[in-house]
Design a protein around this motif. Structure first.
Motif, PDB file in Angstrom:
ATOM      1  N   GLN A 108      46.016  63.924  12.966  1.00  0.00           N
ATOM      2  CA  GLN A 108      47.457  64.080  13.118  1.00  0.00           C
ATOM      3  C   GLN A 108      47.890  63.923  14.561  1.00  0.00           C
ATOM      4  O   GLN A 108      49.022  63.519  14.846  1.00  0.00           O
ATOM      5  CB  GLN A 108      47.895  65.448  12.580  1.00  0.00           C
ATOM      6  CG  GLN A 108      47.784  65.559  11.078  1.00  0.00           C
ATOM      7  CD  GLN A 108      48.296  66.881  10.551  1.00  0.00           C
ATOM      8  OE1 GLN A 108      49.080  67.561  11.202  1.00  0.00           O
ATOM      9  NE2 GLN A 108      47.859  67.260   9.374  1.00  0.00           N
ATOM     10  N   VAL A 109      46.997  64.241  15.501  1.00  0.00           N
ATOM     11  CA  VAL A 109      47.282  64.014  16.913  1.00  0.00           C
ATOM     12  C   VAL A 109      46.939  62.578  17.301  1.00  0.00           C
ATOM     13  O   VAL A 109      47.705  61.910  17.987  1.00  0.00           O
ATOM     14  CB  VAL A 109      46.488  65.003  17.793  1.00  0.00           C
ATOM     15  CG1 VAL A 109      46.681  64.686  19.271  1.00  0.00           C
ATOM     16  CG2 VAL A 109      46.916  66.436  17.495  1.00  0.00           C
ATOM     17  N   ALA A 110      45.780  62.090  16.842  1.00  0.00           N
ATOM     18  CA  ALA A 110      45.273  60.794  17.307  1.00  0.00           C
ATOM     19  C   ALA A 110      46.143  59.629  16.857  1.00  0.00           C
ATOM     20  O   ALA A 110      46.395  58.699  17.635  1.00  0.00           O
ATOM     21  CB  ALA A 110      43.843  60.592  16.813  1.00  0.00           C
ATOM     22  N   SER A 138      48.977  55.053  18.312  1.00  0.00           N
ATOM     23  CA  SER A 138      50.032  54.100  17.942  1.00  0.00           C
ATOM     24  C   SER A 138      50.872  53.721  19.153  1.00  0.00           C
ATOM     25  O   SER A 138      51.328  52.573  19.275  1.00  0.00           O
ATOM     26  CB  SER A 138      50.927  54.695  16.852  1.00  0.00           C
ATOM     27  OG  SER A 138      50.203  54.903  15.661  1.00  0.00           O
ATOM     28  N   LYS A 139      51.092  54.672  20.056  1.00  0.00           N
ATOM     29  CA  LYS A 139      51.924  54.409  21.221  1.00  0.00           C
ATOM     30  C   LYS A 139      51.234  53.526  22.258  1.00  0.00           C
ATOM     31  O   LYS A 139      51.900  52.898  23.077  1.00  0.00           O
ATOM     32  CB  LYS A 139      52.343  55.735  21.866  1.00  0.00           C
ATOM     33  CG  LYS A 139      53.257  56.594  20.985  1.00  0.00           C
ATOM     34  CD  LYS A 139      53.576  57.919  21.667  1.00  0.00           C
ATOM     35  CE  LYS A 139      54.367  58.843  20.746  1.00  0.00           C
ATOM     36  NZ  LYS A 139      55.678  58.305  20.365  1.00  0.00           N
ATOM     37  N   ILE A 140      49.896  53.462  22.252  1.00  0.00           N
ATOM     38  CA  ILE A 140      49.180  52.695  23.282  1.00  0.00           C
ATOM     39  C   ILE A 140      48.380  51.541  22.672  1.00  0.00           C
ATOM     40  O   ILE A 140      47.537  50.965  23.338  1.00  0.00           O
ATOM     41  CB  ILE A 140      48.228  53.612  24.077  1.00  0.00           C
ATOM     42  CG1 ILE A 140      47.172  54.241  23.158  1.00  0.00           C
ATOM     43  CG2 ILE A 140      49.001  54.682  24.818  1.00  0.00           C
ATOM     44  CD1 ILE A 140      46.069  54.959  23.914  1.00  0.00           C
ATOM     45  N   SER A 146      40.853  51.471  23.756  1.00  0.00           N
ATOM     46  CA  SER A 146      39.402  51.564  23.600  1.00  0.00           C
ATOM     47  C   SER A 146      38.859  52.842  24.235  1.00  0.00           C
ATOM     48  O   SER A 146      37.994  53.517  23.670  1.00  0.00           O
ATOM     49  CB  SER A 146      38.723  50.345  24.224  1.00  0.00           C
ATOM     50  OG  SER A 146      39.104  49.160  23.544  1.00  0.00           O
ATOM     51  N   ALA A 147      39.365  53.179  25.420  1.00  0.00           N
ATOM     52  CA  ALA A 147      38.893  54.384  26.105  1.00  0.00           C
ATOM     53  C   ALA A 147      39.223  55.638  25.301  1.00  0.00           C
ATOM     54  O   ALA A 147      38.385  56.545  25.168  1.00  0.00           O
ATOM     55  CB  ALA A 147      39.518  54.466  27.495  1.00  0.00           C
ATOM     56  N   TYR A 148      40.440  55.709  24.751  1.00  0.00           N
ATOM     57  CA  TYR A 148      40.827  56.856  23.934  1.00  0.00           C
ATOM     58  C   TYR A 148      39.964  56.936  22.683  1.00  0.00           C
ATOM     59  O   TYR A 148      39.591  58.027  22.239  1.00  0.00           O
ATOM     60  CB  TYR A 148      42.306  56.752  23.535  1.00  0.00           C
ATOM     61  CG  TYR A 148      43.273  57.337  24.540  1.00  0.00           C
ATOM     62  CD1 TYR A 148      43.256  56.925  25.876  1.00  0.00           C
ATOM     63  CD2 TYR A 148      44.221  58.270  24.160  1.00  0.00           C
ATOM     64  CE1 TYR A 148      44.150  57.437  26.799  1.00  0.00           C
ATOM     65  CE2 TYR A 148      45.121  58.802  25.065  1.00  0.00           C
ATOM     66  CZ  TYR A 148      45.089  58.373  26.396  1.00  0.00           C
ATOM     67  OH  TYR A 148      45.973  58.892  27.296  1.00  0.00           O
ATOM     68  N   LEU A 149      39.636  55.783  22.103  1.00  0.00           N
ATOM     69  CA  LEU A 149      38.852  55.765  20.870  1.00  0.00           C
ATOM     70  C   LEU A 149      37.437  56.289  21.122  1.00  0.00           C
ATOM     71  O   LEU A 149      36.916  57.110  20.354  1.00  0.00           O
ATOM     72  CB  LEU A 149      38.802  54.343  20.320  1.00  0.00           C
ATOM     73  CG  LEU A 149      38.420  54.186  18.851  1.00  0.00           C
ATOM     74  CD1 LEU A 149      39.437  54.869  17.946  1.00  0.00           C
ATOM     75  CD2 LEU A 149      38.314  52.701  18.501  1.00  0.00           C
TER      76      LEU A 149
END
Length: 499
Positions: free
Chosen positions: A266-268, A273-275, A283-286
C-alpha cells in the motif's frame, strides 16, 4: 522533492508496518487463546467458507482499488462510479454465496456450512462498500489513519470472538469476528474520507480502470485458486478436522507474512507510481524494497523452521503438535514467496496486468501439480507440495518480468541469493546451537533461537557484499528516524478526498 518522497515512503512504511505489527500481535493473541477454546473442527468449518469468501473478494474488488490508487488523475465522478461498481458486485456475490450454501453443505456433508456461509456473505457487502473509500485514503497517503483503523478493527473483533468463545458460541465466535472486523473497517474509512461517494454518472471515462481491473482480477483469480487448492484438497479428502489443523498452521505462518506484505504494498505502489518514469530511482527503490522485505522476514521464517516445535506448543498447545512439520514447510514456502513479491509491485505500477495473468497461469500450474503429487502422502505431503512450488516459481518470476519491462534483474537475483544464504546459515547455526543446550521452556527456546539467528546474521553482515546490504537497510532506518516532514499530497488527490 526526491527527499520528500523518500521520507514519505519511509514514514509510510514505518506507520503501516507498526500498525500491521500490532495486528499480527493481536492475531497471535487470538491464536493462542482461541485455539484453547475452540476445536480443529470449528476452524475447519470456517476455513471452508473463508476460501469461498476469498474468491468473492477478488471479484468484489475487481482490481479497481489498485486501478484507483495507481491512476495519475482520479476525478470525483470516477471515484463515485468505482464505488457503486464495487458495492454492486459485493451485493451480487453475497446473494450467490447464500444461494450456493446448501448445495455446498450437502457436497461436504457439513450442514453447519449453510448458516456460516449466509452469515459471512455480509462480509462481501461490507467490503464492497469499503473498497473505494480505502483506496482514497491510500491514494492520499494517509497511512497513519489507515493503520489506526485496521488495528482498532482487529482488536475489537478479537474481543468479540473471545467473549463469544467463552460464552460457548463455538464456530459462531469466529463468524462474528470476521463480520465485525469488516464492519469496523468500513466505519473507520468512511469517517476518514468524511463525505458520501456521490451518485453514479454517465459519460465519465471509465474504460482504463475497467480494462486494468479486468486483467488484474483474472491473474488474482488464478493466484487465489491455485493458492487455495491445498485447502480444497485437504478439506475434500481428509475432512474438517485435518483441515482445521492445516488451517491453524497456515494462519500462524503464511497469514502474518501476507499481512506484512500488504501494508508495504500500500505504500510501495503509490510511491513507485510517482517515480516510474525515473528508471534509476525506480530500480534503486525496487532493490531496497527487496532488502526491506527479504532480510527481516526470511530471518523470522528461518527461526520458525528451527523452532517450530516450541512455537507450536507455546501458541497452540499440546493438542496441536501434529502441526509442527506443517509450520516448517509453510515457513520454507514463505521465504521463496516473499523473494518474488517485489515483482508484483512492478506489474501493478507498470499496468502489466495482462502479463501478470499469463505469468500466474504458469506458476499456478506448477503449484497445482506439486500439491496434487504431494497429496499422495497425506496432509504433510500437501504442505510439502505447497512449499516446493514457490522455489520452482521464484527463479521464473524475475526472468518473466524482464521480458515485458525494464527491471534490475541481476541486482534482484543477487540480492535474493544473499538473503537466502543469510537465512540458511542463521537457521543452521541456531539449530546446531540449540541441539547442544539442555531442555528449555518453549518461550526461552524460541527466544534463544531468535537471538542466535540474529547474532549469526550480524556476523555475516561483516562480509563486503552483505555489508552493503546492511548499509542500505540502515539508511532506510535512518530515514524513518530523521524525516518528519509532513506528507506531500497532490492537489488533485486532496480535492478527490476532501471535496
Amino acid at each position: 522533492m526526491a527527499r520528500d518522497l523518500a521520507a514519505t515512503a519511509a514514514r509510510g512504511s514505518a506507520i503501516m508496518l507498526t500498525g500491521q505489527g500490532m495486528r499480527i500481535a493481536l492475531q497471535f493473541v487470538g491464536v493462542v487463546a482461541l485455539a484453547r477454546l475452540l476445536t480443529p473442527h470449528d476452524y475447519g468449518l470456517i476455513a471452508i467458507v473463508v476460501v469461498l469468501i476469498g474468491v468473492g473478494e477478488i471479484f468484489r474488488d475487481f482490481g479497481l482499488s489498485s486501478a484507483a490508487v495507481r491512476a495519475p488523475e482520479l476525478s470525483r465522478a470516477q471515484s463515485a462510479n468505482l464505488f457503486w461498481i464495487n458495492s454492486a458486485i459485493g451485493v451480487v456475490l453475497a446473494g450467490l454465496l447464500c444461494l450456493g450454501a446448501r448445495p455446498l453443505a450437502s457436497f461436504l456433508g457439513q450442514p453447519e456450512v449453510v448458516g456460516i456461509a449466509c452469515a459471512m456473505s455480509l462480509i462481501l457487502v461490507l467490503n464492497g462498500i469499503t473498497t473505494q473509500y480505502r483506496a482514497l485514503v491510500v491514494r492520499a497517503l494517509r497511512f497513519r489513519r489507515l493503520a489506526g483503523v485496521d488495528v482498532a478493527a482487529s482488536a475489537l473483533a478479537l474481543a468479540i470472538a473471545l467473549l463469544g468463545a467463552l460464552a460457548g458460541w463455538g464456530y459462531w465466535a469466529l463468524v462474528a469476528q470476521q463480520i465485525m472486523q469488516a464492519l469496523i473497517v468500513l466505519v473507520g474509512v468512511v469517517v476518514a474520507v468524511g463525505r458520501p461517494p456521490g451518485l453514479p454518472r454517465r459519460g465519465v471515462p471509465m474504460g482504463s480502470f475497467l480494462r486494468f481491473g479486468g486483467n488484474l482480477v483474472l491473474s488474482q483469480v488464478i493466484t487465489y485458486a491455485t493458492g487455495n487448492v491445498d485447502t480444497a484438497v485437504v478439506g475434500a479428502v481428509h475432512g474438517a478436522s485435518p483441515l482445521g489443523l492445516y488451517n491453524r498452521a497456515y494462519q500462524v505462518v503464511v497469514t502474518p507474512l501476507a499481512q506484512i506484505q500488504s501494508p508495504i504494498t500500500q505504500v510501495a505502489v503509490p510511491i513507485l507510481s510517482k517515480i516510474q518514469e525515473d528508471r534509476p530511482r525506480f530500480s534503486a527503490y525496487l532493490v531496497r524494497g527487496q532488502f526491506a522485505l527479504g532480510y527481516p522476514i526470511s530471518l523470522g521464517l528461518a527461526v520458525v523452521v528451527v523452532g517450530a516445535e516450541p512455537l507450536t506448543g507455546l501458541l497452540l498447545g499440546e493438542q496441536w503438535m501434529a502441526a509442527v512439520p506443517l509450520l516448517q514447510l509453510f515457513a520454507l514456502a514463505g521465504i521463496a514467496r516473499n523473494l518474488a513479491f517485489v515483482g508484483y509491485w512492478v506489474y501493478v505500477v507498470r499496468g502489466l496486468s495482462g502479463s501478470l495473468f499469463r505469468y500466474s497461469l504458469v506458476t499456478g500450474g506448477i503449484k497445482v501439480l506439486c500439491i496434487v503429487i504431494g497429496a499422495h502422502w497425506g496432509v504433510v505431503g500437501v504442505a510439502a507440495g505447497f512449499a516446493i512450488a514457490p522455489w520452482i516459481a521464484w527463479p521464473i518470476s524475475l526472468a518473466w518480468l524482464n521480458r515485458v519491462t525494464d527491471v534490475p534483474v541481476r541486482s534482484l537475483y543477487a540480492g535474493a541469493l544473499r538473503i537466502i544464504v543469510v537465512a540458511g546459515v542463521s537457521a543452521g547455526v541456531s539449530g546446531a546451537a540449540l541441539a547442544t543446550l539442555p531442555a528449555l521452556p518453549d518461550l526461552l527456546e524460541i527466544l534463544s533461537c531468535a537471538a542466535i539467528a540474529l547474532l549469526t546474521a550480524a556476523a555475516l553482515s561483516l562480509l563486503p557484499p552483505l555489508r552493503r546490504d546492511a548499509r542500505a537497510l540502515w539508511e532506510t532506518v535512518g530515514l524513518l528516524r530523521r524525516h518528519r516532514a509532513r506528507t506531500t499530497v497532490k492537489t488533485s488527490d486532496r480535492e478527490t478526498l476532501d471535496a
